[in-house]
Write a protein that holds these residues in place. Structure first.
Motif, PDB file in Angstrom:
ATOM      1  N   LEU A 214       1.323  -5.277   2.685  1.00  0.00           N
ATOM      2  CA  LEU A 214      -0.011  -5.859   2.906  1.00  0.00           C
ATOM      3  C   LEU A 214       0.039  -7.377   2.723  1.00  0.00           C
ATOM      4  O   LEU A 214       0.741  -7.893   1.860  1.00  0.00           O
TER       5      LEU A 214
ATOM      6  N   ILE B 288      -1.950   0.401  -4.871  1.00  0.00           N
ATOM      7  CA  ILE B 288      -1.562  -0.936  -4.443  1.00  0.00           C
ATOM      8  C   ILE B 288      -0.607  -1.485  -5.500  1.00  0.00           C
ATOM      9  O   ILE B 288      -0.956  -1.527  -6.692  1.00  0.00           O
TER      10      ILE B 288
ATOM     11  N   HIS C 129     -11.681   4.470   1.103  1.00  0.00           N
ATOM     12  CA  HIS C 129     -10.522   3.796   1.708  1.00  0.00           C
ATOM     13  C   HIS C 129     -10.755   3.853   3.214  1.00  0.00           C
ATOM     14  O   HIS C 129     -10.942   4.928   3.787  1.00  0.00           O
TER      15      HIS C 129
ATOM     16  N   VAL D 246      -3.734   6.892  -3.553  1.00  0.00           N
ATOM     17  CA  VAL D 246      -3.477   5.652  -2.818  1.00  0.00           C
ATOM     18  C   VAL D 246      -3.319   4.570  -3.879  1.00  0.00           C
ATOM     19  O   VAL D 246      -4.160   4.472  -4.791  1.00  0.00           O
TER      20      VAL D 246
ATOM     21  N   HIS E  30       0.880  -1.168   0.000  1.00  0.00           N
ATOM     22  CA  HIS E  30       0.000   0.000   0.000  1.00  0.00           C
ATOM     23  C   HIS E  30       0.918   1.218   0.000  1.00  0.00           C
ATOM     24  O   HIS E  30       1.775   1.355   0.885  1.00  0.00           O
TER      25      HIS E  30
END
Lengths: 96, 96, 96, 96, 96, 96, 96, 96, 96, 96
Positions: free
Chosen positions: C84, C55, D4, C53, C4
């Motif tokens: 994560l 991933i 989120h 944000v 993340h």
């Protein structure tokens, strides 16, 4: 892969000393087994505090998670996890 | 004696690339010399950031101070210093 | 393995608009190439802010580090990285 | 619309293990039902911590609120909510 | 849907007063147009500070994002966004 | 005069549900009476959290203090108070 | 009504001393005029720092806002505002 | 010499109301005696909170320490202490 | 009376070295004169950082303020001041 | 070698006064013995708070750790440790 893990232990001040000693002994055995495996590569005590800084060498995040969740003192810990890379200036072959 | 030192480098975005490269080269040489001496015991890169976590083995605070103040990148660094002890659970004789 | 990554972009208010547009275009191309490779798995904009944000799915920390250091906007970013795991409650096979 | 949500669980260390196991089972069932509905789009475990990062896809704020307030572990959670947009660089049609 | 948005304006102290006045005038016009549309539902000045607290009523996150990104003062702002629900105790029908 | 008040409620997880329900009912009645008087001008729920953001219209600080100290949930609250002015851009006559 | 206002002054280190002296003189005159009016009720210097703690007695928030926005040093200040009540233990009639 | 002291009181929510009332009465008497002596020069209530801002006029640090340690509510307080000087702009002779 | 003062020096990285050396020399002379007077009782360097921790023995807050404001490096410093008392356990007569 | 140690004591408000007095007496005796040895070089009380600032002179980190871990009040303390060097401006020979 390496992970920098800082652990602060907050045992309740009124915990039964025998219970505390028991958990600490389990923690020590647990840690030393992992150190022998090379998973828990380094563990240092932060001077003056009930905190340690450790370097873990794990296959992946899951492996790290299992290892940390298995800590007997886990319920009493504040933990921070930081992934580490080999540094381009490092001369230590093993320090990746 | 061991010191945990976290260093964050903040080079100005508009710095002349040649100047930046020069300072980084000096920093690398400086670091590797100290690593060979065993003073700069470990240096890891924090994944994804222009930060490193290092473990220094110094005679005393003065020695640590000289070493850090001599870093070519020092004027562009945020630094935190944490003294470390040998951990009672550590199985590594050299990790004091 | 998943990471993340939160990124905040702080472009100087007095930056030449053409230069800013150029860097943003490079950033978009760079990101979309990695998305196609499956490395940059998700990217969302934080509503109302110049933050995202993301991933990332990387082989290891080194791979993540290369990817982030290659970001054209990197010099203007504040970044935080959090490893994560697959969650034991997750029903999504691919969400490891 | 995407949100989120970061959740940190702080179960009292002296909680009856059976009670804890019961609440966790309810939480898992609750989460998996919502995942099947597509509301709880992603859930990842933060490596080494009793925290998760989740992405919710809700009709609106009220819907999100109902979903989070219904979490069996809610009374033991610290939660932060961040609304997310589709990112202009995203190549994933479904990632709005 | 409602969003609570706190905005702090940090104009450089050495900014050309005419430029500052121009941007502020554009900001005022931009804000008042949105207020007439009912999008910018409330705007209050934080007493003593160059900050405002605003309540936006937007279709969704994207709409909010467009509105905030369009602020002439945006490059000089620190912004925080908090989604709001109708409160179960509220007697104001329109306060959803 | 307007005051922005943010309230976070932290009820003990092991509180008797009947006691909690009782205090919440008193809180709702107390709030709705003040809303009818126009003192409690706005109350919104922060999505996903046991927090509210409220706007109070009080004669002066003393009046605000009495109102907040009278909250049945007060002993379980973290509160922050921010005085608000009419914003020079506001088109709402009543939003002073 | 009373307001507690903490002001930290951050003049650029490279500011022309004559300009700095001029602004400080204007600030002093501005402050002393308000003190004579009883608006600026107290001003104390925080020992060792370029900060002051002041107590203002204003008609309302707007009045306070005008007063603070008129400070010649305002563009170089960090300010926090806290509304104050008369304390139930206070024996000073005038300290409301 | 003047000291700015901010005090936040955190009485346990489940404290016996009679005990709480008793300590508060002792605190009021203690404070008012010191106010008559001119030691506790000002005490204001922070609007909406169980906090006060006080100005103490003490002979020296020891005197201040005795005064604060004698507060009946001391065990339930978070306290911050800031030494104050006479401000060069102050027109109040007694405000040193 | 004793004051604990922590000082962090932030000289601009692009400052003319000669100017920096000059200010540092003035700072050293200034400090040593005060040390001889017994006003600047202790000065220690924080290992690894351009920070010092000092103990000042001053007549009163005004005296401390004059001393700190006179520091040649003052414009480049972050300073925190904490008043100190003699500790009831101290065996050092002079450590009041 | 010198260490700056700040200690905040948080005794539970409902602790048996006799128990508290006992631990405090042990703490005082422990501290004074170390002061006589020259290990606990300085101890000052932070005015108005149950905190102290101390300077320890220890052989090394291990020695410091033993000393701090032996504090009777240790379980009730928040502690921060900062290594100190002799300052280049210090005129006190013994202040290394």
């Amino acid at each position: 892969m390496l992970y920098h893990v800082a652990m602060t232990v907050n045992l309740p001040a009124d915990m039964d000393p025998a219970v505390a000693a028991q958990i600490k002994a389990e923690e020590k055995a647990y840690s030393q087994a992992l150190q022998k495996e090379g998973v828990w590569r380094h563990i240092w005590r932060v001077s003056g505090l009930y905190e340690n800084v450790s370097i873990f060498d794990c296959r992946d995040h899951e492996h790290l998670h299992e290892v940390l969740m298995g800590l007997p003192l886990y319920p009493y810990m504040d933990i921070s996890v930081t992934p580490l890379n080999r540094h381009p200036s490092s001369i230590h072959p093993g320090d990746q």
